[in-house]
Motif scaffolding. Sequence first.
Motif, short mmCIF file in Angstrom:
data_model
loop_
_atom_site.label_atom_id
_atom_site.label_comp_id
_atom_site.label_asym_id
_atom_site.label_seq_id
_atom_site.Cartn_x
_atom_site.Cartn_y
_atom_site.Cartn_z
N TYR A 250 0.90 -1.23 0.26
CA TYR A 250 0.06 -0.09 -0.09
C TYR A 250 0.94 1.16 -0.19
N ILE A 251 0.56 2.10 -0.95
CA ILE A 251 1.37 3.39 -1.14
C ILE A 251 0.82 4.45 -0.01
N GLU A 252 1.49 4.96 1.07
CA GLU A 252 1.12 5.75 2.00
C GLU A 252 1.27 7.21 1.64
N LEU B 96 0.66 -5.15 2.37
CA LEU B 96 -0.82 -5.20 2.93
C LEU B 96 -1.09 -6.00 3.89
N ASP B 97 -0.14 -7.01 4.35
CA ASP B 97 -0.41 -7.85 5.38
C ASP B 97 0.17 -7.39 6.78
N ASN B 98 0.86 -6.18 6.66
CA ASN B 98 1.60 -5.75 7.84
C ASN B 98 1.78 -4.47 7.74
N PRO B 99 0.91 -3.62 8.30
CA PRO B 99 0.66 -2.12 8.30
C PRO B 99 1.76 -1.30 9.08
#
Length: 60
Positions: free
Chosen positions: A26-28, A42-45
């Motif tokens: 995910y691009i923050e 995605l599985d580790n924010p």
Amino acid sequence: MDVRRAQEIASSPVMANVTYNGQRIYIEHVDQQKGVATIHPLDNPSQKQSVPVASLEEHS
């Protein structure tokens, strides 16, 4: 990926299929001047990292 596209993805409400080293991410945030993106898997924010935008791949 180029910086402009990374910024579009980061700003979009639609989730894009983007990977970094084969892992879906995910691009923050995108720093356009430095050409880097803050991302997390995605599985580790909690595993945030800054990476070169050029190392991100978008899949359709």
